[in-house]
Write a protein that holds these residues in place. Sequence first.
Motif, PDB file in Angstrom:
ATOM      1  N   ALA A   1      40.025  63.492  43.472  1.00 28.79           N
ATOM      2  CA  ALA A   1      38.861  63.797  42.649  1.00 28.79           C
ATOM      3  C   ALA A   1      37.879  62.630  42.520  1.00 28.79           C
ATOM      4  CB  ALA A   1      39.310  64.230  41.256  1.00 28.79           C
ATOM      5  N   GLY A   2      38.318  61.403  42.766  1.00 25.45           N
ATOM      6  CA  GLY A   2      37.450  60.245  42.524  1.00 25.45           C
ATOM      7  C   GLY A   2      37.499  59.240  43.660  1.00 25.45           C
ATOM      8  N   ASP A   3      36.997  58.047  43.372  1.00 28.06           N
ATOM      9  CA  ASP A   3      37.005  56.944  44.336  1.00 28.06           C
ATOM     10  C   ASP A   3      38.427  56.401  44.443  1.00 28.06           C
ATOM     11  OD1 ASP A   3      36.379  54.762  45.959  1.00 28.06           O
ATOM     12  OD2 ASP A   3      35.775  53.519  44.260  1.00 28.06           O
ATOM     13  N   PRO A   4      39.054  56.520  45.625  1.00 28.71           N
ATOM     14  CA  PRO A   4      40.461  56.099  45.758  1.00 28.71           C
ATOM     15  C   PRO A   4      40.718  54.649  45.354  1.00 28.71           C
ATOM     16  CG  PRO A   4      39.793  57.357  47.672  1.00 28.71           C
ATOM     17  CD  PRO A   4      38.551  57.121  46.861  1.00 28.71           C
ATOM     18  N   GLN A   5      39.830  53.721  45.729  1.00 25.61           N
ATOM     19  CA  GLN A   5      40.050  52.314  45.388  1.00 25.61           C
ATOM     20  C   GLN A   5      40.029  52.111  43.870  1.00 25.61           C
ATOM     21  OE1 GLN A   5      40.704  49.530  47.507  1.00 25.61           O
ATOM     22  NE2 GLN A   5      41.158  51.249  48.857  1.00 25.61           N
ATOM     23  N   GLU A   6      39.095  52.750  43.210  1.00 21.09           N
ATOM     24  CA  GLU A   6      38.997  52.620  41.761  1.00 21.09           C
ATOM     25  C   GLU A   6      40.206  53.246  41.069  1.00 21.09           C
ATOM     26  OE1 GLU A   6      35.983  53.938  38.189  1.00 21.09           O
ATOM     27  OE2 GLU A   6      35.245  53.867  40.245  1.00 21.09           O
ATOM     28  N   VAL A   7      40.614  54.407  41.543  1.00 16.86           N
ATOM     29  CA  VAL A   7      41.776  55.093  40.952  1.00 16.86           C
ATOM     30  C   VAL A   7      43.029  54.240  41.115  1.00 16.86           C
ATOM     31  CG1 VAL A   7      43.295  57.096  41.159  1.00 16.86           C
ATOM     32  CG2 VAL A   7      40.812  57.400  41.235  1.00 16.86           C
ATOM     33  N   MET A   8      43.256  53.710  42.327  1.00 16.84           N
ATOM     34  CA  MET A   8      44.444  52.866  42.548  1.00 16.84           C
ATOM     35  C   MET A   8      44.392  51.611  41.697  1.00 16.84           C
ATOM     36  SD  MET A   8      45.277  53.295  46.592  1.00 16.84           S
ATOM     37  CE  MET A   8      43.639  53.555  47.248  1.00 16.84           C
ATOM     38  N   GLY A   9      43.209  51.017  41.557  1.00 17.50           N
ATOM     39  CA  GLY A   9      43.064  49.847  40.697  1.00 17.50           C
ATOM     40  C   GLY A   9      43.398  50.163  39.254  1.00 17.50           C
ATOM     41  N   ASN A  10      42.984  51.328  38.791  1.00 17.92           N
ATOM     42  CA  ASN A  10      43.282  51.724  37.415  1.00 17.92           C
ATOM     43  C   ASN A  10      44.774  51.968  37.220  1.00 17.92           C
ATOM     44  OD1 ASN A  10      40.602  51.565  36.666  1.00 17.92           O
ATOM     45  ND2 ASN A  10      40.214  53.725  37.051  1.00 17.92           N
ATOM     46  N   TYR A  11      45.425  52.591  38.187  1.00 17.04           N
ATOM     47  CA  TYR A  11      46.857  52.862  38.048  1.00 17.04           C
ATOM     48  C   TYR A  11      47.670  51.572  38.088  1.00 17.04           C
ATOM     49  CZ  TYR A  11      47.069  57.917  37.929  1.00 17.04           C
ATOM     50  OH  TYR A  11      46.979  59.224  37.534  1.00 17.04           O
ATOM     51  N   VAL A  12      47.236  50.616  38.885  1.00 21.13           N
ATOM     52  CA  VAL A  12      47.959  49.353  38.983  1.00 21.13           C
ATOM     53  C   VAL A  12      47.634  48.460  37.791  1.00 21.13           C
ATOM     54  CG1 VAL A  12      48.143  47.234  40.363  1.00 21.13           C
ATOM     55  CG2 VAL A  12      48.157  49.444  41.477  1.00 21.13           C
ATOM     56  N   GLY A  13      46.479  48.682  37.193  1.00 21.31           N
ATOM     57  CA  GLY A  13      46.076  47.849  36.075  1.00 21.31           C
ATOM     58  C   GLY A  13      45.086  46.793  36.478  1.00 21.31           C
ATOM     59  N   ASN A  14      44.552  46.881  37.685  1.00 24.86           N
ATOM     60  CA  ASN A  14      43.567  45.926  38.174  1.00 24.86           C
ATOM     61  C   ASN A  14      42.243  46.649  38.304  1.00 24.86           C
ATOM     62  OD1 ASN A  14      42.025  44.031  39.435  1.00 24.86           O
ATOM     63  ND2 ASN A  14      43.167  44.010  41.333  1.00 24.86           N
ATOM     64  N   ASP A  15      41.377  46.497  37.312  1.00 27.76           N
ATOM     65  CA  ASP A  15      40.083  47.152  37.378  1.00 27.76           C
ATOM     66  C   ASP A  15      39.008  46.237  37.953  1.00 27.76           C
ATOM     67  OD1 ASP A  15      39.754  45.359  35.357  1.00 27.76           O
ATOM     68  OD2 ASP A  15      39.266  46.821  33.819  1.00 27.76           O
ATOM     69  N   GLY A  16      39.420  45.077  38.464  1.00 31.50           N
ATOM     70  CA  GLY A  16      38.478  44.154  39.068  1.00 31.50           C
ATOM     71  C   GLY A  16      37.749  43.286  38.047  1.00 31.50           C
ATOM     72  N   GLN A  17      38.021  43.460  36.782  1.00 37.08           N
ATOM     73  CA  GLN A  17      37.308  42.725  35.746  1.00 37.08           C
ATOM     74  C   GLN A  17      38.124  41.562  35.187  1.00 37.08           C
ATOM     75  OE1 GLN A  17      34.112  43.488  35.101  1.00 37.08           O
ATOM     76  NE2 GLN A  17      34.336  45.004  36.705  1.00 37.08           N
ATOM     77  N   ALA A  18      39.385  41.770  34.969  1.00 35.90           N
ATOM     78  CA  ALA A  18      40.196  40.739  34.325  1.00 35.90           C
ATOM     79  C   ALA A  18      41.631  40.843  34.843  1.00 35.90           C
ATOM     80  CB  ALA A  18      40.180  40.920  32.811  1.00 35.90           C
ATOM     81  N   PRO A  19      42.368  39.738  34.841  1.00 39.39           N
ATOM     82  CA  PRO A  19      43.767  39.797  35.276  1.00 39.39           C
ATOM     83  C   PRO A  19      44.617  40.600  34.308  1.00 39.39           C
ATOM     84  CG  PRO A  19      43.243  37.632  34.404  1.00 39.39           C
ATOM     85  CD  PRO A  19      41.957  38.404  34.459  1.00 39.39           C
ATOM     86  N   LYS A  20      45.748  41.049  34.783  1.00 43.19           N
ATOM     87  CA  LYS A  20      46.677  41.788  33.939  1.00 43.19           C
ATOM     88  C   LYS A  20      47.178  40.893  32.816  1.00 43.19           C
ATOM     89  CE  LYS A  20      49.605  44.532  36.120  1.00 43.19           C
ATOM     90  NZ  LYS A  20      50.612  44.984  37.073  1.00 43.19           N
ATOM     91  N   PRO A  21      47.428  41.435  31.644  1.00 44.45           N
ATOM     92  CA  PRO A  21      47.926  40.619  30.538  1.00 44.45           C
ATOM     93  C   PRO A  21      49.230  39.921  30.911  1.00 44.45           C
ATOM     94  CG  PRO A  21      47.317  42.805  29.773  1.00 44.45           C
ATOM     95  CD  PRO A  21      47.220  42.811  31.266  1.00 44.45           C
ATOM     96  N   GLY A  22      49.303  38.649  30.608  1.00 49.05           N
ATOM     97  CA  GLY A  22      50.503  37.879  30.875  1.00 49.05           C
ATOM     98  C   GLY A  22      50.605  37.338  32.281  1.00 49.05           C
ATOM     99  N   SER A  23      49.592  37.593  33.148  1.00 44.12           N
ATOM    100  CA  SER A  23      49.699  37.137  34.522  1.00 44.12           C
ATOM    101  C   SER A  23      49.049  35.781  34.747  1.00 44.12           C
ATOM    102  CB  SER A  23      49.071  38.152  35.476  1.00 44.12           C
ATOM    103  OG  SER A  23      47.687  38.234  35.254  1.00 44.12           O
ATOM    104  N   ALA A  24      48.247  35.312  33.815  1.00 42.42           N
ATOM    105  CA  ALA A  24      47.570  34.038  33.997  1.00 42.42           C
ATOM    106  C   ALA A  24      47.573  33.259  32.689  1.00 42.42           C
ATOM    107  CB  ALA A  24      46.135  34.270  34.456  1.00 42.42           C
ATOM    108  N   GLY A  25      47.555  31.953  32.829  1.00 44.59           N
ATOM    109  CA  GLY A  25      47.431  31.107  31.663  1.00 44.59           C
ATOM    110  C   GLY A  25      48.716  30.891  30.894  1.00 44.59           C
ATOM    111  N   LYS A  26      49.815  31.358  31.398  1.00 41.14           N
ATOM    112  CA  LYS A  26      51.082  31.167  30.698  1.00 41.14           C
ATOM    113  C   LYS A  26      52.029  30.402  31.617  1.00 41.14           C
ATOM    114  CE  LYS A  26      54.566  33.615  28.073  1.00 41.14           C
ATOM    115  NZ  LYS A  26      55.043  34.905  27.610  1.00 41.14           N
ATOM    116  N   SER A  27      52.477  29.267  31.175  1.00 41.01           N
ATOM    117  CA  SER A  27      53.398  28.496  31.991  1.00 41.01           C
ATOM    118  C   SER A  27      54.833  28.887  31.667  1.00 41.01           C
ATOM    119  CB  SER A  27      53.193  26.999  31.717  1.00 41.01           C
ATOM    120  OG  SER A  27      53.482  26.730  30.369  1.00 41.01           O
TER     121      SER A  27
END
Length: 92
Positions: free
Chosen positions: A43-69
């Motif tokens: 129904a939509g743009d495949p790249q955008e849909v896959m990004g939404n399902y994975v949690g990567n909308d191209g705007q910000a990293p996933k919570p907990g994936s950056a900035g935490k040592s």
Amino acid sequence: MTGAEGFDYRTRSNGEAVIFHHGKLAKMMRDEEAKKFLEDVKAGDPQEVMGNYVGNDGQAPKPGSAGKSAGPDSLHGNGEAHPNKDFRRKTG
């Protein structure tokens, strides 16, 4: 152009749908989630849909994936689950 790119997906004969990002496994879905995903891709743009399902909308990293040592509060930081072992070379 959307912010999401580099995604690909495959379906399996058992009904699973698997999303890859730049060739690496990003998400595996089963049952109703897989069916909903396939409907959304059609129904939509495949790249955008896959990004939404994975949690990567191209705007910000996933919570907990950056900035935490790694530290005592992180999943792999304290070493208690797998303590160090001394190995010795076997001879003969």
